[in-house]
Design a protein around this motif. Structure first.
Motif, PDB file in Angstrom:
ATOM      1  N   GLU A  65     -25.990 -46.280  80.733  1.00 23.59           N
ATOM      2  CA  GLU A  65     -26.757 -46.142  81.972  1.00 23.59           C
ATOM      3  C   GLU A  65     -25.880 -45.624  83.106  1.00 23.59           C
ATOM      4  OE1 GLU A  65     -29.969 -46.044  84.423  1.00 23.59           O
ATOM      5  OE2 GLU A  65     -29.967 -46.452  82.255  1.00 23.59           O
ATOM      6  N   LYS A  66     -24.637 -46.041  83.148  1.00 24.02           N
ATOM      7  CA  LYS A  66     -23.739 -45.610  84.219  1.00 24.02           C
ATOM      8  C   LYS A  66     -23.277 -44.166  84.045  1.00 24.02           C
ATOM      9  CE  LYS A  66     -22.532 -47.851  87.116  1.00 24.02           C
ATOM     10  NZ  LYS A  66     -23.113 -48.140  88.425  1.00 24.02           N
ATOM     11  N   PHE A  67     -23.587 -43.557  82.886  1.00 25.89           N
ATOM     12  CA  PHE A  67     -23.201 -42.159  82.671  1.00 25.89           C
ATOM     13  C   PHE A  67     -23.964 -41.203  83.593  1.00 25.89           C
ATOM     14  CE2 PHE A  67     -21.308 -42.877  78.278  1.00 25.89           C
ATOM     15  CZ  PHE A  67     -20.044 -42.457  78.662  1.00 25.89           C
TER      16      PHE A  67
ATOM     17  N   LEU B  12     -15.598 -44.493  81.794  1.00 28.70           N
ATOM     18  CA  LEU B  12     -16.751 -44.857  80.966  1.00 28.70           C
ATOM     19  C   LEU B  12     -16.635 -44.269  79.558  1.00 28.70           C
ATOM     20  CD1 LEU B  12     -19.674 -44.417  83.531  1.00 28.70           C
ATOM     21  CD2 LEU B  12     -18.891 -46.576  82.524  1.00 28.70           C
ATOM     22  N   VAL B  13     -16.154 -43.027  79.474  1.00 24.66           N
ATOM     23  CA  VAL B  13     -15.961 -42.386  78.169  1.00 24.66           C
ATOM     24  C   VAL B  13     -14.963 -43.193  77.331  1.00 24.66           C
ATOM     25  CG1 VAL B  13     -15.012 -40.359  77.008  1.00 24.66           C
ATOM     26  CG2 VAL B  13     -16.588 -40.071  78.935  1.00 24.66           C
ATOM     27  N   ALA B  14     -13.833 -43.550  77.946  1.00 21.48           N
ATOM     28  CA  ALA B  14     -12.829 -44.339  77.225  1.00 21.48           C
ATOM     29  C   ALA B  14     -13.379 -45.705  76.844  1.00 21.48           C
ATOM     30  CB  ALA B  14     -11.577 -44.489  78.087  1.00 21.48           C
ATOM     31  N   CYS B  15     -14.214 -46.260  77.710  1.00 23.00           N
ATOM     32  CA  CYS B  15     -14.765 -47.592  77.464  1.00 23.00           C
ATOM     33  C   CYS B  15     -15.730 -47.592  76.280  1.00 23.00           C
ATOM     34  CB  CYS B  15     -15.470 -48.089  78.727  1.00 23.00           C
ATOM     35  SG  CYS B  15     -16.050 -49.792  78.601  1.00 23.00           S
ATOM     36  N   ILE B  16     -16.665 -46.644  76.230  1.00 20.10           N
ATOM     37  CA  ILE B  16     -17.633 -46.632  75.128  1.00 20.10           C
ATOM     38  C   ILE B  16     -16.954 -46.317  73.801  1.00 20.10           C
ATOM     39  CG2 ILE B  16     -18.290 -44.208  75.416  1.00 20.10           C
ATOM     40  CD1 ILE B  16     -20.538 -47.199  74.401  1.00 20.10           C
ATOM     41  N   ASP B  17     -15.919 -45.473  73.834  1.00 19.92           N
ATOM     42  CA  ASP B  17     -15.172 -45.186  72.600  1.00 19.92           C
ATOM     43  C   ASP B  17     -14.454 -46.435  72.094  1.00 19.92           C
ATOM     44  OD1 ASP B  17     -16.042 -42.603  72.697  1.00 19.92           O
ATOM     45  OD2 ASP B  17     -14.145 -41.743  73.398  1.00 19.92           O
ATOM     46  N   ALA B  18     -13.904 -47.217  73.017  1.00 21.52           N
ATOM     47  CA  ALA B  18     -13.218 -48.447  72.621  1.00 21.52           C
ATOM     48  C   ALA B  18     -14.208 -49.476  72.088  1.00 21.52           C
ATOM     49  CB  ALA B  18     -12.446 -49.018  73.807  1.00 21.52           C
ATOM     50  N   VAL B  19     -15.386 -49.532  72.692  1.00 15.05           N
ATOM     51  CA  VAL B  19     -16.396 -50.506  72.268  1.00 15.05           C
ATOM     52  C   VAL B  19     -16.918 -50.181  70.871  1.00 15.05           C
ATOM     53  CG1 VAL B  19     -18.733 -51.347  72.723  1.00 15.05           C
ATOM     54  CG2 VAL B  19     -17.075 -51.176  74.589  1.00 15.05           C
ATOM     55  N   VAL B  20     -17.237 -48.909  70.609  1.00 15.20           N
ATOM     56  CA  VAL B  20     -17.784 -48.551  69.297  1.00 15.20           C
ATOM     57  C   VAL B  20     -16.745 -48.754  68.198  1.00 15.20           C
ATOM     58  CG1 VAL B  20     -17.166 -46.103  69.248  1.00 15.20           C
ATOM     59  CG2 VAL B  20     -19.258 -46.869  68.118  1.00 15.20           C
ATOM     60  N   ALA B  21     -15.460 -48.683  68.545  1.00 16.13           N
ATOM     61  CA  ALA B  21     -14.403 -48.896  67.553  1.00 16.13           C
ATOM     62  C   ALA B  21     -14.370 -50.338  67.065  1.00 16.13           C
ATOM     63  CB  ALA B  21     -13.045 -48.514  68.135  1.00 16.13           C
ATOM     64  N   THR B  22     -14.962 -51.256  67.833  1.00 17.74           N
ATOM     65  CA  THR B  22     -14.964 -52.663  67.437  1.00 17.74           C
ATOM     66  C   THR B  22     -16.155 -53.016  66.561  1.00 17.74           C
ATOM     67  OG1 THR B  22     -16.270 -53.453  69.332  1.00 17.74           O
ATOM     68  CG2 THR B  22     -13.885 -53.207  69.640  1.00 17.74           C
TER      69      THR B  22
END
Length: 697
Positions: free
Chosen positions: A629-631, A642-652
């Motif tokens: 949503e914040k994109f 935000l890009v770095a955050c979503i990439d880190a989240v999907v890696a988990t």
């Protein structure tokens, strides 16, 4: 009416008048096809002494050949089955075969079912079965494949296609046809060991022949015989695997206690070292003669007594024999010995102070075999570290070499991370020891570790020593040697690579040379070797107060302090309860009006995801919708975090777990959200393969 008998060379047909058919000519041994070369020249075989192999019921079975390392094709199988001299024809099936060998059995007495349903049938896995028909023009050595003409399951005729361009079909006289039924199987636990059972029989039984056919059969001296040709072979040159198989899979477990001398305990406890030595020699002989020990018998007391001799006996010869006996117990019990391994290691390491080869060499072998039985080196970690800390240089040297040899057997994918992390600093310290042998052994052990975890990680674990170019170069040299040792060990367990038939050059190709080189291990993940950080116990002062402050500068200050901790400590303690912290960061990211504060919150969430990895998975579903949503924010100040955050989240977690959230983001009317979601999917898919690619979305 005819009856079938066998003379000293071949079986022949004798008609009712007692007339024998003409004998066969000897087989030429000039086959060009090495895979189907005749097992033995028949003339030589007539002069050879018959070697035998144990058969069913204790009878001896003659061995037809023991030098055929390739499976015979159909024509050659018929050739040897039909022309086998009488003295090589067995009346019972062989049993417990563990080596390359061929046998010929009378199929009137031995059937396929008898062999396949024998006591060891549970060890064999059938891989394929075939039935083909072959014919001969001279009933000697020109067997070729033919196509049968069947009617209601009965053979009515056969034909072959001509070899010329016309492809003319040639009719084959049915009495010249043999049926070959072959059952292929492999040993279940050692699948490179194969068995082929071939039933060779006349396609048309003698009873079904017409008078004319019988006359033709007699005129050509054909030997209408039903036989089994049984071939055992390895798919590659026999190596250590065959030895392990023959000495382990085939050998019954043995209880050695009853085999010890009646006065064993008396001799073992004697005050005379010669009598103690006599007892240990007797035990060693029993252990050597019985390689596989019973796992149903408790050897705890016996091994404990031998351990006491190793630790306390004053005579070096008795100690050496005790070490050899312990090594034999380890190889005879394998994994079942692991319970004794940990108590034995400190005793073995302590005795390493002995310089004399009489004791040192048995101790080295003993330590190696005991180490092999351990489930992991981490089980003996404390004993290894204690031995490396001893003041005696011989103990430190031999313990470091023990570490190196054990790690030479370890695949990078099965690296003992805890052990490596604990032992590297100690070994690094020993590279500066006053004793040169200790320094060299420590560098060798570090080289073995570098092969497993990579040079970057070894430098990281070594700290300041990682900048010593001289030592790092030496470690790299030992790493190459460790790779060669590991490759050599693996080569014993792998088949030889096949060679292209068209290859004519004696020089190996560049591709072959490349394949022969040891494969470089992938770099281990440095994260695995980091100490977990207790973030919740070290949170910035007044974090909870400042994160809710009305002043954006104070909220920013609180998040900067948290981000600094996360950056300095990439691995977080997974035992902490991070739910409250994640909830606060989500709230800031979703609702904070200041773009700088929101960006810091995104960076902190990414830091938590990277630090917790799979332990962050429980928060992924609640965090991801907020990120997408914040994109809608186009400014790089927030977009990039935000890009770095979503990439880190999907890696988990997995893309499938976020599937519904991603689809919802793609359906948003805002073009920035859809664009960034598309880019997110592109990055994610590029990191997947056919196995990890989600199937549902």
């Amino acid at each position: 009416m005819c009856r079938f008998v066998e003379d000293d060379l071949f079986a022949v047909i004798i008609d009712e008048n007692g007339n024998e058919s003409e004998s066969e000519e000897e087989l030429s041994d000039t086959e060009e096809n090495q895979n189907n070369k005749d097992p033995q020249n028949l003339l030589r075989k007539l002069k050879m002494e018959v070697t035998t192999h144990p058969g069913k019921g204790g009878q001896e079975v003659p061995v037809y050949s023991n030098d055929d390392e390739h499976p015979l094709d159909g024509p050659h199988t018929i050739l040897h089955a039909v022309q086998c001299p009488k003295k090589f024809i067995a009346t019972v099936a062989p049993s417990e075969v563990a080596d390359t060998a061929c046998f010929v059995c009378d199929s009137n007495l031995v059937s396929m079912q008898m062999i396949e349903e024998d006591a060891d049938h549970i060890h064999w896995k059938q891989t394929m079965s075939t039935t083909h028909y072959y014919a001969t023009d001279n009933w000697k050595d020109d067997f070729y494949r033919v196509t049968p003409l069947m009617c209601r399951g009965v053979l009515r005729g056969a034909y072959r296609v001509g070899r010329d361009r016309s492809g003319k079909i040639q009719r084959v006289d049915i009495i010249r046809v043999y049926r070959v039924t072959r059952h292929f199987s492999c040993w279940k636990t050692v699948p490179v060991f194969h068995r082929v059972i071939s039933l060779v029989e006349a396609a048309l039984p003698y009873k079904q022949m017409t008078t004319k056919q019988k006359q033709l059969l007699k005129a050509n001296g054909n030997k209408l015989i039903n036989r089994l040709f049984i071939q055992y072979y390895w798919r590659f040159q026999q190596s250590v695997i065959s030895q392990k198989m023959s000495n382990w899979d085939y050998i019954d477990e043995v209880d050695i206690i009853p085999k010890l001398p009646p006065n064993f305990d008396e001799l073992r406890e004697s005050k005379k070292w010669q009598e103690r030595k006599e007892a240990l020699e007797a035990l060693l002989k029993v252990l050597t003669d019985n390689e596989r020990l019973s796992t149903k018998v408790s050897y705890a007391e016996l091994i404990g007594n031998i351990q006491t001799i190793l630790a306390k006996d004053a005579n070096i010869n008795c100690q050496a024999l005790a070490a050899k006996c312990i090594a034999k117990f380890a190889t005879g019990l394998r994994a079942k010995f692991s319970a004794f391994a940990t108590p034995l290691l400190p005793v073995i390491f302590e005795k390493m102070k002995e310089k004399k080869p009489t004791l040192r060499e048995p101790l080295v072998e003993c330590a190696m075999e005991v180490g092999r039985t351990m489930t992991s080196l981490e089980a003996g970690q404390e004993d290894v570290l204690a031995a490396l800390a001893k003041p005696n240089p011989q103990i430190k040297q031999q313990t470091a070499l023990f570490v190196a040899r054990q790690l030479d057997l370890v695949a990078p994918a099965k690296q003992p991370k805890g052990f490596i992390k604990a032992v590297v600093p100690v070994l690094g310290k020993l590279t500066g020891d006053a004793d040169q042998d200790v320094r060299e052994a420590a560098l060798q052990a570090l080289g073995s570790i570098q092969r497993i975890i990579g040079d970057k990680n070894i430098k990281s674990l070594l700290g300041d020593l990682g900048s010593d170019e001289t030592k790092i170069k030496k470690i790299s040299e030992f790493s190459d040697k460790s790779a060669a040792s590991y490759a050599e060990e693996q080569a014993k367990l792998a088949p030889e690579p096949s060679r292209p038939a068209a290859a004519t050059s004696s020089e190996p190709s560049a591709a072959a040379q490349s394949a022969a080189q040891p494969v470089e291990a992938a770099e281990a993940d440095p994260w695995d070797f980091l100490d977990p950080f207790d973030l919740l116990g070290k949170m910035p002062d007044a974090f909870d107060t400042n994160i809710e402050s009305k002043k954006w500068q104070e909220r920013k200050e609180a998040l900067e302090g948290l981000l600094q901790l996360l950056s300095a400590n990439p691995k977080l303690d997974p035992k902490g309860g991070y739910g409250g912290l994640v909830e606060k960061l989500q709230k800031v990211l979703e609702k904070d009006a200041n773009i700088n504060v929101a960006a810091l919150a995104a960076n902190c969430i990414a830091g938590l995801a990277n630090g917790l990895r799979s332990k962050f998975q429980q928060f992924a579903i609640s965090v991801a919708p907020i990120i997408f949503e914040k994109f809608k924010e186009k400014k790089p100040t927030l977009r990039d975090p935000l890009v770095a955050c979503i990439d880190a989240v999907v890696a988990t977690t997995s893309l499938e777990a976020l599937g519904e959230i991603v689809l919802a983001a793609l359906s948003k009317p805002n073009p920035s959200i859809k664009t960034q979601t598309d880019l997110f999917l592109k990055r994610t898919f590029m990191g997947l393969n056919s196995q990890t690619m989600p199937k549902r979305h």
